[in-house]
Design a protein around this motif. Structure first.
Motif, PDB file in Angstrom:
ATOM      1  N   UNK A  50     -63.997  33.514 -23.522  1.00 51.69           N
ATOM      2  CA  UNK A  50     -63.484  33.550 -22.152  1.00 51.69           C
ATOM      3  C   UNK A  50     -64.507  34.113 -21.165  1.00 51.69           C
ATOM      4  N   UNK A  51     -65.444  34.911 -21.685  1.00 49.67           N
ATOM      5  CA  UNK A  51     -66.438  35.549 -20.826  1.00 49.67           C
ATOM      6  C   UNK A  51     -67.749  34.768 -20.718  1.00 49.67           C
ATOM      7  N   UNK A  52     -67.856  33.682 -21.463  1.00 49.83           N
ATOM      8  CA  UNK A  52     -69.117  32.935 -21.477  1.00 49.83           C
ATOM      9  C   UNK A  52     -69.616  32.554 -20.083  1.00 49.83           C
ATOM     10  N   UNK A  53     -68.747  32.096 -19.169  1.00 49.58           N
ATOM     11  CA  UNK A  53     -69.246  31.754 -17.827  1.00 49.58           C
ATOM     12  C   UNK A  53     -69.825  32.956 -17.084  1.00 49.58           C
ATOM     13  N   UNK A  54     -69.300  34.142 -17.385  1.00 46.68           N
ATOM     14  CA  UNK A  54     -69.758  35.362 -16.722  1.00 46.68           C
ATOM     15  C   UNK A  54     -71.017  35.918 -17.357  1.00 46.68           C
ATOM     16  N   UNK A  55     -71.240  35.582 -18.621  1.00 44.97           N
ATOM     17  CA  UNK A  55     -72.296  36.223 -19.397  1.00 44.97           C
ATOM     18  C   UNK A  55     -73.523  35.343 -19.625  1.00 44.97           C
TER      19      UNK A  55
END
Length: 276
Positions: A50-55
């Motif tokens: 879920x955090x891939x776009x942010x990371x």
């Protein structure tokens, strides 16, 4: 001095990013703005996805601190990937099972209390032990607590005593580790914040608005203000602070007798209508 905090080129491990509103994310982003490298640890593969776009472009590892041995495996992974030595660690992890709603404190279930303690407090002990070989001598470990351990909010449940355990744990770790290293342990005691985690607490909005009226400035705490304090504690500029709790609450804890609050609390209530 242009680089007062002197964090450029240093490496920090941050536990607990859930989304953009997380305290952990605000701390990590501020560290990066100061030129530091941040290694991220989240609780599950689902959270990582879920955090891939942010990371994008960041190192993101998985560690479920509730599972025995998980922290040791993370430490080994950090070492194997050449991410050590570390100059500091951020522990921004908390969990309580409120699936059945809030109950009187004496009705707390053993399993719920022990689970919350393991995740929210004892995990810091495991992190300190596992990462001790990978921390530089002047490293700093910072955890996120609450601004007052004396209050007893109805909608915080058994997390109050567990946050007290976390704060005590920090003091004992500071003393224990000082015998062999110069690693420091401190708490940021944060007042009420507008985060996704707090949004899930029943009745939190009312408590948040009430707290705002008690601050000296009549404006609640910003997540970034907590992050700025944490980053200061992570830097060597705070080298004289160890085993302490720095309260960041915009004056909330010193303003219980605010005139506006007294006036509202003592205002006569309208009499109940009676039928004829």
């Amino acid at each position: 001095m242009a680089d007062f905090l002197q964090l450029t080129g240093k490496t920090f491990l941050v536990f607990g990013v859930a989304n953009r509103k997380s305290v952990a994310w605000a701390i990590a982003r501020t560290l990066e703005e100061q030129g530091a490298r941040v290694v991220y640890s989240v609780r599950s593969e689902a959270r990582r996805k879920s955090l891939e776009p942010l990371m994008t472009g960041r190192t993101l590892l998985v560690c479920d601190v509730e599972q025995e041995g998980a922290v040791e495996r993370l430490a080994a992974e950090v070492s194997a990937q050449g991410l050590a030595p570390l100059h500091g660690i951020v522990h921004s992890i908390a969990f309580a099972n409120y699936a059945d709603g809030f109950k009187a404190f004496h009705e707390t279930k053993r399993a719920d209390f022990l689970q919350a303690t393991a995740v929210s407090a004892f995990s810091l002990v495991e992190i300190a032990r596992a990462f001790k070989p990978y921390l530089v001598p002047k490293a700093s470990v910072v955890t996120i607590g609450i601004s007052s351990l004396l209050v007893t909010p109805d909608n915080y449940g058994y997390m109050g005593p567990i946050k007290a355990a976390l704060e005590s744990t920090v003091r004992f770790l500071a003393k224990s580790c000082s015998t062999e290293t110069g690693v420091r342990f401190n708490v940021v005691g944060a007042g009420p914040l507008k985060t996704s985690a707090s949004a899930g607490i029943p009745g939190y909005i009312e408590s948040y608005l009430y707290a705002e009226k008690l601050t000296f400035r009549k404006k609640n705490l910003e997540t970034q203000e907590v992050a700025d304090t944490a980053v200061f504690l992570l830097s060597e500029r705070s080298s004289g602070i160890n085993g302490a709790t720095l309260v960041v609450d915009a004056g909330l804890g010193s303003n219980y007798f605010d005139q506006e609050i007294i006036r509202l609390a003592m205002r006569p209530t309208a009499p109940e209508a009676t039928g004829h």
